[in-house]
Write a protein that holds these residues in place. Structure first.
Motif, mmCIF file in Angstrom:
data_model
loop_
_atom_site.group_PDB
_atom_site.id
_atom_site.type_symbol
_atom_site.label_atom_id
_atom_site.label_comp_id
_atom_site.label_asym_id
_atom_site.label_seq_id
_atom_site.Cartn_x
_atom_site.Cartn_y
_atom_site.Cartn_z
ATOM 1 N N PHE A 113 0.995 -1.263 -0.041
ATOM 2 C CA PHE A 113 -0.041 -0.099 0.044
ATOM 3 C C PHE A 113 0.903 1.287 -0.059
ATOM 4 C CE2 PHE A 113 0.754 -1.087 4.423
ATOM 5 C CZ PHE A 113 1.018 0.319 5.037
ATOM 6 N N THR A 114 0.187 2.184 -0.431
ATOM 7 C CA THR A 114 0.992 3.636 -0.610
ATOM 8 C C THR A 114 0.625 4.627 0.598
ATOM 9 O OG1 THR A 114 -0.618 4.631 -1.913
ATOM 10 C CG2 THR A 114 1.675 3.452 -3.117
ATOM 11 N N PHE A 115 1.369 5.532 1.168
ATOM 12 C CA PHE A 115 1.114 6.224 2.112
ATOM 13 C C PHE A 115 1.724 7.849 1.943
ATOM 14 C CE2 PHE A 115 4.587 4.119 3.953
ATOM 15 C CZ PHE A 115 5.185 5.213 4.893
ATOM 16 N N ILE A 116 1.386 8.577 2.584
ATOM 17 C CA ILE A 116 1.830 10.077 2.590
ATOM 18 C C ILE A 116 2.044 10.263 4.077
ATOM 19 C CG2 ILE A 116 0.927 10.768 0.549
ATOM 20 C CD1 ILE A 116 -0.951 12.649 1.926
ATOM 21 N N ASP A 117 3.298 10.950 4.395
ATOM 22 C CA ASP A 117 3.835 11.279 5.719
ATOM 23 C C ASP A 117 3.670 12.968 5.992
ATOM 24 O OD1 ASP A 117 5.065 11.015 7.840
ATOM 25 O OD2 ASP A 117 6.968 10.442 7.175
ATOM 26 N N LEU A 118 2.660 13.280 6.731
ATOM 27 C CA LEU A 118 2.525 14.947 6.875
ATOM 28 C C LEU A 118 2.794 15.106 8.126
ATOM 29 C CD1 LEU A 118 -1.035 15.103 5.324
ATOM 30 C CD2 LEU A 118 1.161 15.246 4.270
ATOM 31 N N PHE A 119 3.697 16.600 8.241
ATOM 32 C CA PHE A 119 4.092 16.966 9.422
ATOM 33 C C PHE A 119 5.091 15.750 10.014
ATOM 34 C CE2 PHE A 119 -0.220 18.075 9.104
ATOM 35 C CZ PHE A 119 0.043 19.615 9.071
ATOM 36 N N ALA A 120 5.996 15.337 9.016
ATOM 37 C CA ALA A 120 6.887 14.105 9.123
ATOM 38 C C ALA A 120 7.830 14.291 10.149
ATOM 39 C CB ALA A 120 7.422 13.863 7.899
#
Length: 353
Positions: free
Chosen positions: A3-10
């Motif tokens: 699966f793909t994910f995004i990493d915000l305020f990483a």
């Protein structure tokens, strides 16, 4: 299934490490702090350096993804009446209630990208922040405005690490899934002690020049408190104890569990001071020990000053907690993605790779 994910305020990538351990592939990162960007880039070599300010990023510039993860800062929300907004011809709902806060950017990305799932992390006190108003707006936005099935749990990193650190974990899925926090199985607290993360100083660990030296790997004396600072902390603690406030330093040894490591640790180290025996001034943790206390492996690179490193680890998530939660979410993520399986998704995955 990948699966793909995004990493915000990483930050420095603690959430990313957790979701990669569950088989995810990060396709987008946002972190505004230049020092955190430096540490992040030093440890993740995928050719996708962190983007800057998420508030200036259009959702059209963010790749499609299956899971959104974010450790967003919490801010108070100013809530105005919907009827008044209607009378003025203005937006209401999350576009009104969360505008000007960083949670708004999480909400707009969820609205536009519609990932299968999300995980949000914050301090335990998010539930009571602004007299409970902040958390109420967040839950209403996620559930009522955006249509996610949402649940949350406070988890103490003490189940995995020698540190008392409670954080709220909010997860959501676009469709009903069998995910339940009742299935969460955590190791017993107290199994890990500070001796597991401290430099042994007995030659059994190779010296790391920035923090230890010599054949024994002795901790650099610069981490020992000066006479002046140690005297000040003792006086400060005595003063507040006499007043019944309970403020003071946290003096601990190898067999203890630490207080929460905070971003202010660089100032005086008072919340976690390592005893060096009677008659000796205690010392701060080294940045490497802070990394271990947050669950980062020893090959994690620390390319910044001690001050910045202390801030970064104090602001980080406890990595093993989110490895655990990501793996717990995985069956539900896979269930949703199997429903979505299509030639279009195969193209999306190929582009992500």
């Amino acid at each position: 299934m990948m699966f793909t994910f995004i990493d915000l305020f990483a930050g420095i990538g603690g959430l990313r490490r957790g979701f990669e351990a569950a088989g995810g592939r990060c396709v987008f990162t946002s972190e505004w702090n230049k020092f955190a960007q430096k540490t992040y880039t030093a440890n993740f070599h995928d050719g996708r350096p962190p983007q800057g300010d998420i508030t200036a990023t259009e959702t059209s510039d963010i790749p499609d993804h299956d899971v959104l993860v974010a450790g967003f800062p919490c801010q108070p929300f100013s809530i105005a009446g919907v009827s008044k907004k209607n009378s003025l011809g203005r937006l209401h709902g999350f576009a009104c209630e969360t505008q000007g806060t960083l949670f708004f950017d999480v909400a707009r990305i969820l609205k536009d990208k519609k990932p299968a799932a999300f995980l949000l992390e914050n301090v335990k006190n998010l539930r009571s922040h602004d007299s409970g108003r902040t958390f109420d707006v967040i839950l209403r936005t996620l559930r009522d405005e955006l249509g996610y099935n949402v649940s949350y749990r406070v988890i103490d990193a003490g189940h995995f690490l020698p540190q008392h650190r409670e954080r709220i974990v909010i997860v959501g899925f676009r469709e009903p899934v069998p995910f339940s926090w009742n299935d969460l199985k955590l190791p017993e607290k107290g199994q890990r002690r500070l001796k597991d993360i401290l430099h042994p100083e007995d030659g059994s660990e190779p010296a790391e020049e920035a923090y230890t030296s010599g054949a024994a790997g002795t901790v650099n004396p610069k981490y020992t408190l000066s006479d002046k600072l140690w005297a000040y902390l003792q006086t400060y603690a005595a003063k507040h104890q006499a007043a019944g406030n309970g403020f003071g330093f946290g003096l601990v040894g190898p067999d203890d569990v630490a207080r929460t490591l905070s971003a202010r640790y660089y100032k005086d180290g008072s919340e976690i001071l390592i005893s060096r025996g009677p008659g000796k001034n205690p010392r701060r943790l080294t940045p490497r020990e802070c990394a271990r206390l947050m669950g980062y492996p020893d090959d994690f690179r620390i390319p910044v000053s001690d001050t910045q490193a202390y801030k970064q680890f104090g602001n980080s998530v406890a990595v093993p907690v989110f490895e655990h939660v990501a793996r717990m979410m995985l069956p539900s993520i896979e269930t949703l993605l199997s429903k979505k399986a299509s030639p279009e998704r195969n193209i999306e995955m190929a582009e992500a790779l």
